[in-house]
Write a protein that holds these residues in place. Structure first.
Motif, PDB file in Angstrom:
ATOM      1  N   TYR A   4      23.525  51.810 -27.031  1.00 56.25           N
ATOM      2  CA  TYR A   4      22.719  52.978 -27.350  1.00 56.25           C
ATOM      3  C   TYR A   4      22.743  54.065 -26.127  1.00 56.25           C
ATOM      4  CZ  TYR A   4      20.832  49.149 -29.996  1.00 56.25           C
ATOM      5  OH  TYR A   4      20.739  48.136 -31.047  1.00 56.25           O
ATOM      6  N   GLU A  24      21.496  56.552 -25.842  1.00 52.44           N
ATOM      7  CA  GLU A  24      20.212  57.238 -25.247  1.00 52.44           C
ATOM      8  C   GLU A  24      19.284  56.325 -24.725  1.00 52.44           C
ATOM      9  OE1 GLU A  24      18.884  60.491 -27.408  1.00 52.44           O
ATOM     10  OE2 GLU A  24      20.973  61.449 -27.914  1.00 52.44           O
ATOM     11  N   GLN A  79      24.730  53.511 -31.446  1.00 51.30           N
ATOM     12  CA  GLN A  79      23.587  54.230 -32.394  1.00 51.30           C
ATOM     13  C   GLN A  79      23.955  55.642 -32.557  1.00 51.30           C
ATOM     14  OE1 GLN A  79      21.206  53.957 -34.580  1.00 51.30           O
ATOM     15  NE2 GLN A  79      19.710  52.905 -33.029  1.00 51.30           N
ATOM     16  N   HIS A  98      17.968  52.112 -25.419  1.00 53.72           N
ATOM     17  CA  HIS A  98      17.534  50.962 -26.615  1.00 53.72           C
ATOM     18  C   HIS A  98      16.051  51.627 -27.248  1.00 53.72           C
ATOM     19  CE1 HIS A  98      16.194  47.833 -28.825  1.00 53.72           C
ATOM     20  NE2 HIS A  98      17.343  47.351 -28.987  1.00 53.72           N
ATOM     21  N   PRO A  99      15.983  51.633 -28.280  1.00 50.40           N
ATOM     22  CA  PRO A  99      14.681  52.410 -29.005  1.00 50.40           C
ATOM     23  C   PRO A  99      13.484  51.760 -28.623  1.00 50.40           C
ATOM     24  CG  PRO A  99      16.311  51.987 -30.831  1.00 50.40           C
ATOM     25  CD  PRO A  99      16.820  51.291 -29.656  1.00 50.40           C
ATOM     26  N   ASP A 100      13.481  50.377 -28.041  1.00 47.22           N
ATOM     27  CA  ASP A 100      12.162  49.744 -27.458  1.00 47.22           C
ATOM     28  C   ASP A 100      11.959  50.526 -26.133  1.00 47.22           C
ATOM     29  OD1 ASP A 100      12.383  47.934 -29.452  1.00 47.22           O
ATOM     30  OD2 ASP A 100      13.114  46.085 -28.194  1.00 47.22           O
ATOM     31  N   GLY A 101      13.034  51.261 -25.497  1.00 44.89           N
ATOM     32  CA  GLY A 101      12.552  52.081 -24.177  1.00 44.89           C
ATOM     33  C   GLY A 101      12.194  51.077 -22.949  1.00 44.89           C
ATOM     34  N   PRO A 108      11.891  49.410 -38.922  1.00 41.88           N
ATOM     35  CA  PRO A 108      11.290  49.518 -37.857  1.00 41.88           C
ATOM     36  C   PRO A 108      10.007  48.598 -37.817  1.00 41.88           C
ATOM     37  CG  PRO A 108      10.575  51.224 -39.176  1.00 41.88           C
ATOM     38  CD  PRO A 108      11.712  50.721 -40.195  1.00 41.88           C
ATOM     39  N   CYS A 157      15.184  55.677 -34.326  1.00 39.83           N
ATOM     40  CA  CYS A 157      15.960  55.341 -33.568  1.00 39.83           C
ATOM     41  C   CYS A 157      15.886  56.101 -31.931  1.00 39.83           C
ATOM     42  CB  CYS A 157      17.449  56.036 -33.826  1.00 39.83           C
ATOM     43  SG  CYS A 157      18.072  55.553 -35.481  1.00 39.83           S
ATOM     44  N   GLY A 158      15.012  56.594 -31.767  1.00 37.63           N
ATOM     45  CA  GLY A 158      14.485  57.023 -30.364  1.00 37.63           C
ATOM     46  C   GLY A 158      15.451  57.924 -29.856  1.00 37.63           C
ATOM     47  N   LYS A 215      13.026  59.255 -35.254  1.00 40.80           N
ATOM     48  CA  LYS A 215      11.755  58.705 -34.541  1.00 40.80           C
ATOM     49  C   LYS A 215      12.135  57.211 -34.509  1.00 40.80           C
ATOM     50  CE  LYS A 215       7.012  57.825 -35.603  1.00 40.80           C
ATOM     51  NZ  LYS A 215       5.891  57.947 -36.223  1.00 40.80           N
ATOM     52  N   SER A 228      17.327  61.787 -29.078  1.00 45.97           N
ATOM     53  CA  SER A 228      17.121  63.354 -28.742  1.00 45.97           C
ATOM     54  C   SER A 228      17.776  64.284 -29.566  1.00 45.97           C
ATOM     55  CB  SER A 228      17.130  63.555 -27.239  1.00 45.97           C
ATOM     56  OG  SER A 228      18.517  63.323 -26.849  1.00 45.97           O
TER      57      SER A 228
END
Length: 610
Positions: free
Chosen positions: A154, A156, A186, A158-161, A385, A230-231, A228, A233
């Motif tokens: 990922y 940018e 990703q 992981h989508p979990d952040g 999701p 995949c989170g 959204k 930018s």
């Protein structure tokens, strides 16, 4: 052949590429995807990959599809495999089945976290993260040398952040050190950030091939949903470009092709990455155009849809076709029939010269689509999701009675909450046109989960109802879907039989598998269609038995998933379980699209001004 060996032996003037597909929900979609994969294989991908539903939800279809492409079509195949929500022994079963089918490549993914993990299906304790799956395969005497293993990355985060970039890089290196042979990333749109990430990956000693994930933008709405999910930018220049053309689906698609071309050119220079992984969403034309205009697919760009703009960052436009021009009047007369029934000698979908098989489902519009489409049932990249238990409680509360559920659905209609378990985004602008009717149904205890108002010859660039390329006209019949008890279903059916006069059709189904309808067994009910210069009539939203049953099964599984977030024995769990067992999903279509109040007058009686 193992992908690592194939990459090492690859000898071509341009980078390699792979295609990703997901198993469609219907048999017809599955069959048509095989045909689509066969066509795309002529572009000579180095391999294709098949996705895996969370917790093995598409296990059999994933294995069947991967087995067909690997054994019968002789296309080297990468089988995605997630390790969360997998029952004990399922990983072994899948690996044995893959080996038996000649599959030598696995993409090992953590997958989505378990839904309602405090109280739901227990997982195999050996597998909680992607590295656990890699380690297990590499240490297993039966599997260790049989599979080439890929892992996800990922750029940018992981989508979990939950972790920073340094920690994510540590995790990635651990997966590679455990035995991963390649990395698939990703999707991303910020090229500078990606290139910086690749540099950091190499600096920490990771040397395996990095294959960036590229997903050409198909529609503006799906683009917003995916970024959204995949989170990722998006540079402001791209967002600005897309916002200016968001109401012209063809321009958005063309922009997506050119953006993919520009991105690939930048990231493949000087050997930054050896190849590209295309997330196709089971659509073919955009990927084909990208490869042809990069001149990677054998020769110059196609002539039928030759791209006009050549400069980086510009918007490309296919030349308009000239085989068939359909006017609004002719389209109205041919599409206005209340219900179409397939004939014995039905022609193949997309057989026309303009609306040919590569593009017949290019403009998905609505949940149903066409059940014969290979893209029917898209769940997004690597699974759907999910929400955490805390997020569920914060958003949907703790319903203990049916009145609590009624109030929840009403709150959604009033935009007091932005989602429901059946609606992952805020109420659409077109639903505001019929808001009072939806509220009236919901207050009655018929919880609405889908609807659309009637539209007669709307402009294709209309900001609320428009879709497809500019210069066209769109039409839609009004329909509504809701959950109701069996007594209500009986009342509705009696009313339709007595007063429907052939203008109202319905489907009603429950969790136990019962399905009632007045639609002929082979009836195809197009509720959204459009006409555009140089194209055949495009039917993008179709409600028929196959699509309704597919959505019905998913809808009742959502009740089960929602219930799983609450402890066994709790009032919330018992309520949702009872609703799941007792309620019916009802879908009603009114065919007079020129009468915007027809459906609501039928349901409520009297004259309704819209």
């Amino acid at each position: 052949m193992k992908l690592s060996e194939k990459i090492a032996a690859y000898n071509s003037p341009h980078p390699f590429y792979t295609f990703e597909f997901f198993p469609p929900r219907t048999d017809q979609g599955f069959e048509n995807l095989i045909t689509r994969i066969s066509r795309l294989s002529s572009l000579n991908p180095i391999a294709i990959s098949i996705t895996w539903g969370a917790g093995g939800s598409t296990k059999e279809r994933s294995l069947d599809l991967a087995g067909l492409t690997q054994a019968e079509y002789e296309i080297d195949t990468v089988l995605h495999l997630t390790c969360t929500n997998m029952k004990h022994g399922m990983v072994d079963d899948v690996l044995k089945a893959a080996k038996a089918r000649g599959i030598q490549n696995i993409l090992a993914l953590r997958g989505d976290p378990p839904r309602g993990q405090e109280h739901w299906i227990p997982i195999d304790p050996r597998f909680n993260h992607g590295i656990d799956l890699v380690t297990y395969i590499r240490s297993h005497q039966y599997f260790s040398s049989d599979f080439c293993i890929g892992v996800a990355a990922y750029p940018e985060g992981h989508p979990d952040g939950e972790t920073d970039e340094d920690k994510e890089l540590e995790f990635l290196k651990a997966k590679v050190d455990a035995g991963a042979d390649f990395i698939v990333t990703q999707l991303f749109y910020d090229v500078d950030r990606f290139l910086h990430w690749v540099k950091r990956v190499r600096e920490i000693g990771i040397t395996v091939p990095i294959i960036p994930g590229i997903m050409p933008i198909q529609t503006y709405s799906s683009f917003l949903r995916l970024i959204k999910l995949c989170g990722v930018s998006v540079p402001s220049s791209i967002m600005s470009d897309l916002e200016s053309i968001q109401h012209d689906d063809q321009m958005v698609k063309d922009y997506g092709v050119q953006l993919a071309i520009d991105t690939i050119k930048r990231i493949t220079t000087k050997g930054t990455v050896p190849g590209i992984h295309f997330c196709t969403l089971n659509l073919e034309k955009s990927v084909q155009l990208v490869l042809e205009n990069l001149q990677w697919a054998g020769g110059s760009p196609v002539t039928k849809n030759k791209l006009i703009a050549e400069t980086p960052g510009s918007i490309i436009h296919p030349l308009p076709g000239s085989e068939l021009i359909i006017t609004p009047s002719s389209a109205t007369s041919s599409a206005a029939n209340a219900l179409t029934t397939k004939q014995t000698a039905d022609t193949e979908v997309g057989r026309g010269e303009v609306n040919y098989a590569a593009t017949w489902d290019d403009f998905p519009n609505g949940r149903f689509g066409d059940y014969k489409s290979p893209a029917f049932g898209d769940l997004g990249p690597w699974g759907a999701p999910v929400l955490s238990r805390t997020e569920v409680i914060d958003e949907w509360g703790s319903p203990k009675t049916e009145q609590d559920l009624t109030e929840l659905f009403v709150r959604y209609l009033h935009s007091e909450i932005t989602t429901t378990p059946f609606s992952p985004s805020a109420l659409s602008p077109e639903s505001l046109r019929i808001l009072s009717h939806l509220e009236r149904l919901t207050q009655r205890g018929w919880w609405t989960v889908g609807s659309q108002p009637a539209v007669d010859c709307g402009n294709s660039t209309d900001p609320v109802f428009g879709w497809g390329p500019r210069g066209g006209y769109v039409f839609q019949k009004s329909f509504v879907e809701f959950f109701a008890d069996e007594e209500a279903v009986k009342e509705i059916v009696q009313k339709i039989e007595k007063e429907g006069q052939g203008v109202v059709h319905y489907f009603a189904g429950n969790m136990q598998g019962e399905c009632r309808s007045n639609v002929p067994e082979d009836g195809r009910n197009a509720v959204t269609w459009g006409i555009f210069p140089g194209q055949e009539i495009v039917q993008t939203t179709i409600i028929e038995r196959e699509s309704f049953l597919s959505w019905k099964d998913e809808a009742f599984s959502i009740w089960a998933e929602w219930a799983s977030f609450y402890p066994p024995g709790s009032q919330e769990r018992e309520l949702l379980d009872v609703v799941m067992q007792k309620r019916w999903l009802v879908s009603i279509v009114h065919h007079d699209y020129r009468n915007p109040g027809g459906l609501w007058t039928f349901l409520f009686g009297g004259n309704i001004a819209l």
